[in-house]
Design an enzyme around this catalytic site. Structure first.
Site, short mmCIF file in Angstrom:
data_model
loop_
_atom_site.label_atom_id
_atom_site.label_comp_id
_atom_site.label_asym_id
_atom_site.label_seq_id
_atom_site.Cartn_x
_atom_site.Cartn_y
_atom_site.Cartn_z
CD GLU A 198 -6.98 -5.07 4.10
OE1 GLU A 198 -6.44 -5.80 4.91
OE2 GLU A 198 -6.66 -5.06 2.90
CG ASP A 212 -1.59 -1.16 1.61
OD1 ASP A 212 -1.52 -2.13 0.86
OD2 ASP A 212 -2.26 -1.15 2.65
C1 FRU Z 1 -3.89 -3.55 2.80
C2 FRU Z 1 -3.26 -3.99 4.11
C3 FRU Z 1 -3.63 -3.04 5.22
C4 FRU Z 1 -2.52 -3.22 6.19
C5 FRU Z 1 -1.32 -3.43 5.29
C6 FRU Z 1 -0.32 -4.40 5.82
O1 FRU Z 1 -3.23 -4.04 1.69
O2 FRU Z 1 -3.65 -5.30 4.43
O3 FRU Z 1 -4.90 -3.27 5.77
O4 FRU Z 1 -2.36 -2.11 7.02
O5 FRU Z 1 -1.84 -3.92 4.06
O6 FRU Z 1 0.81 -4.42 5.00
#
Ligand code: FRU
Length: 577
Positions: free
Chosen positions: A229, A51
Site C-alpha cells: 500500500e 493515512d
Molecule cells: C492504508 C490503506 C490504503 C487505503 C486506505 C483506506 O492504510 O489501507 O491502502 O487507501 O488505507 O483507508
C-alpha cells in the site's frame, strides 16, 4: 529586599513566562486535559483518521489531508480530512476536502502543483492548480478501485472533482490503489500499489495514463506477507564522503505493507535503487529494510513541492492490527512528527545504503526555553543500577524531548533501558540488549486492547551501527514515543496508553550483577515541550495530574543546570546584593 525589587522580580518572572509562550507560533495557552490526547502530535478534534494523504506545500502553507471518517471513531466511508500548518508544529483543522461520490469512497493518494497547467485546470485567477490524485473505492460492481482527480484553483480552500473520472482503471486488479504522483523527465509518474507489487504509470496531463513498468512481483524483493500500500518514490542523494565531493544520486521506494511488518502488523519497507524515468531497479540485499521498526508507523509519504527540497515524511501513528481498538473516545488516530529522510552509505561496493530519519528542524520551536535540563559530565551507570535523569529537573511534564549520548563497552556489551515513567510504576522504555534495540510498552495500564496489541508490547530492531558511542533522540507525548537512534539509522515509534503522565526519565543498566560491561552517559539534555492542543468544547476531560514530588534517588550522581535554576539564582543574587 525593597518592595520595588520584589515587584521587579515578579515582572521578570512573568516576562520569562511570556517569552516562553511568545516564542511558540500560534501557541495555545490552555493545554487540553483530555485523556490520551496528543499534546503536540496531530490528531483530529473528533472522529477517525488513518493515512496522511496528498501532503503538499503551497504558497507558504503545508497542507495535510488524511483518511477521515467524519461520523465515527472507527474506520468507515473514507473522506479526505484537511489540516494546515505554517510551521509543521501547530495544525489547524479545516473543512473536509473530498467526500465520497458515485465512484465510491475517497481512499489514499497524493497531490501535486500543476505549474505548467498540463491539465488545463488553471483559471483566470492565475493560481497554479493543486491536483489531488486519489483512489475511488466502491464495494459495488466489478471495478472496485479506480484512480480519480480533483483540483483546486483557490489554494486548496475547495476542490472540484474532474468530470471525466476515473482516469485509471484495471479490471483485473482488486487491490489497485494509493496513487503517488510526481513530475520527472518531462512527464507525470504515478506509483501505484497493485496487490503486492508496485506499478508505474506515465502521463502528459494527469488525465491519460499508460503503464511504464512494475516492481516487486519477484518474491525475493522485500516482504510479501501482506498487501502493498501507499508507495512513494523519492529521489535522494547519498553524500559518500560526507563533504559533498562524491554524491550518489539514487531513488528510494517506500512501500507500506499490511500485515507483514516486523511486529506482525503494518509497517513501511523501503528499497534503494535507480529510476530512469520508466523503470525502478532496486539494489538487492538479504534483509527487508524498514523505515521504522516500531509497531506504529504506517502509510508514511512525503510532501510534494517541499520548499527546501526535503523528503519530509509524515506517517500514521497506528497499526491496522488494533487501530480500531485504541481506548480514545472523541477521536481515534494520530500522526507522527514530520521527519526528514536522508540516505547514507553503509557499504558502497556492495550497494548498501540506508535511510536515516531526523525530526524536522522546525520541531526545535516546540522546546519550552523555561523547561530545560542539561548535564555534560560523564556518569558511569553500574550494572543493576538506575540513574534518574530528570530527578533534579525544575519542571515536570510528559511532553519531553531527550537527547542523550552513551558510551558502551564491547565484549561484553551492557543491557540497558531508557524509560519514561511515573510514580505509579507505569513506564515506556527504549532499550538495548544483545545487539538489538527494543521498545517496550508492556508496563502501561491499557495493554489489553486486543490480542494483536498484547502481542506487540515489545518490538525489536537489529542495531545497524557498531560504534561504542550511541546517540539517541526521543520525543515523548502523552500517548506516544518516537525514538531516533544512531543519528536516525534506527527509528522506533509506538503509541501507548498510560493512565498517568510519564513525566520522569531514568536509565537502567540491567546487565547482570558483577558484569564487567560498561555503560556511561556522556551527556544528556531534556527539553520540556510546548503543548498546542487547546482545550476544546466537548472534549472528554479526564484530569492528567502531574506528580509534584519524586523521592530523591540514592543513585543520583550529578549536578543539574536548568535554565530556571540559573535565572532564579541570578535573581536571588541581584536581590540580596
Ligand atoms: C492504508 C490503506 C490504503 C487505503 C486506505 C483506506 O492504510 O489501507 O491502502 O487507501 O488505507 O483507508
Amino acid at each position: 529586599m525593597t518592595l520595588n525589587k520584589l515587584a521587579l522580580c515578579f515582572v521578570a518572572l512573568f516576562a520569562l513566562e511570556l517569552e516562553g509562550i511568545a516564542s511558540m507560533p500560534k501557541q495555545n495557552t490552555q493545554c487540553t486535559t483530555e485523556e490520551f490526547r496528543p499534546r503536540y502530535h496531530f490528531s483530529p478534534a473528533e472522529h477517525w483518521i488513518n493515512d496522511p494523504n496528498g501532503l503538499i506545500y503551497y504558497d507558504g502553507v503545508y497542507h495535510m489531508f488524511y483518511q477521515y471518517h467524519p461520523n465515527d471513531t472507527i474506520w468507515g466511508p473514507m473522506h479526505w480530512g484537511h489540516a494546515i500548518s505554517t510551521n509543521l508544529i501547530t495544525w489547524e483543522e479545516l473543512d473536509i476536502a473530498l467526500a465520497p461520490d458515485d465512484l465510491g469512497d475517497i481512499f489514499s493518494g497524493s497531490s501535486v502543483v500543476d505549474t505548467t497547467n498540463t491539465t488545463g485546470f488553471k483559471t483566470d485567477n492565475g493560481n497554479d492548480p493543486i491536483v489531488a490524485i486519489y483512489t475511488s473505492a466502491s464495494e459495488e460492481g466489478f471495478l472496485t478501485q479506480v484512480q480519480s482527480l480533483a483540483y483546486s484553483v483557490d489554494k486548496a480552500a475547495t476542490f472540484q472533482k474532474y468530470v471525466n473520472n476515473p482516469v485509471l482503471r484495471d479490471e483485473n486488479s482488486p487491490d489497485f490503489r494509493d496513487p503517488n504522483v510526481f513530475y520527472y523527465g518531462g512527464k507525470w509518474i504515478m506509483s501505484l500499489a497493485v496487490g503486492n507489487k508496485i506499478e508505474f504509470y506515465g502521463s502528459p496531463d494527469l488525465k491519460t495514463w499508460s503503464k511504464l513498468s512494475e516492481f516487486g512481483a519477484d518474491p525475493q524483493q522485500g516482504n510479501h506477507d501482506g498487501v502493498w500500500e501507499c508507495p512513494d518514490l523519492i529521489p535522494l542523494i547519498a553524500d559518500v564522503n560526507g563533504d559533498g565531493t562524491k554524491l550518489d544520486e539514487l531513488w528510494v521506494l517506500l512501500v507500506s505493507i499490511n500485515p507483514g511488518g516486523p511486529n506482525k502488523g503494518s509497517a513501511t519497507q523501503y528499497f534503494v535503487g535507480n529510476f530512469d524515468g520508466t523503470t525502478f531497479t532496486s539494489f538487492t540485499w538479504s534483509n527487508t529494510q524498514w523505515m521504522d521498526w516500531g509497531p506504529d508507523n504506517y502509510a508514511g509519504v512525503t510532501f510534494s513541492n517541499e520548499p527546501q527540497g526535503r523528503a519530509l515524511v509524515v506517517s500514521w501513528m497506528s497499526n491496522w492490527n488494533y487501530a480500531n481498538a485504541t481506548p480514545t473516545s472523541a477521536w481515534r488516530g494520530q500522526m507522527t512528527i514530520p521527519r526528514t529522510l536522508d540516505l547514507v552509505v553503509v557499504n558502497r561496493t556492495a550497494d548498501q545504503y540506508r535511510l536515516v530519519s531526523t525530526p524536522a528542524e522546525e520541531l526545535q520551536e516546540l522546546r519550552n526555553p523555561l523547561h530545560y535540563l542539561e548535564y555534560n559530565a560523564e556518569i558511569n551507570v553500574l550494572p543493576q543500577s538506575i540513574i534518574n535523569l530528570t530527578e533534579q529537573a525544575a519542571f515536570s511534564t510528559p511532553l519531553m524531548e531527550l537527547e542523550i549520548t552513551l558510551n558502551i563497552s564491547k565484549n561484553p556489551e551492557p543491557s540497558f533501558a531508557i524509560c519514561a515513567h511515573n510514580t505509579i510504576g507505569e513506564e515506556v522504555c527504549f532499550g538495548y540488549s544483545n545487539a538489538e534495540y527494543y521498545l517496550d510498552r508492556s508496563k502501561t495500564t491499557n495493554t489489553a486492547l486486543n490480542t494483536h496489541y498484547t502481542g506487540a508490547l515489545v518490538s525489536k530492531a537489529v542495531r545497524e551501527a557498531t560504534e561504542e558511542v550511541i546517540s539517541i533522540r526521543m520525543f515523548l507525548d502523552v500517548s506516544s514515543i518516537e525514538v531516533f537512534a544512531d543519528g536516525g539509522l534506527t527509528t522506533m515509534t509506538a503509541i501507548h496508553f498510560s493512565s498517568q503522565p510519564l513525566d520522569k526519565i531514568y536509565i537502567n543498566n540491567w546487565s547482570k550483577a558483577g558484569s564487567s560491561a560498561i555503560l556511561k552517559v556522556k551527556n544528556f539534555k531534556v527539553y520540556g515541550l510546548h503543548c498546542w492542543f487547546a482545550e476544546r468544547e466537548g472534549a472528554v476531560t479526564t484530569p492528567t495530574t502531574v506528580t509534584p514530588t519524586d523521592p530523591p534517588s540514592a543513585a543520583a550522581q550529578y549536578q543539574v543546570f536548568s535554565l530556571g535554576t540559573i535565572i532564579l539564582l541570578s535573581l536571588a543574587h541581584w536581590v540580596l546584593y
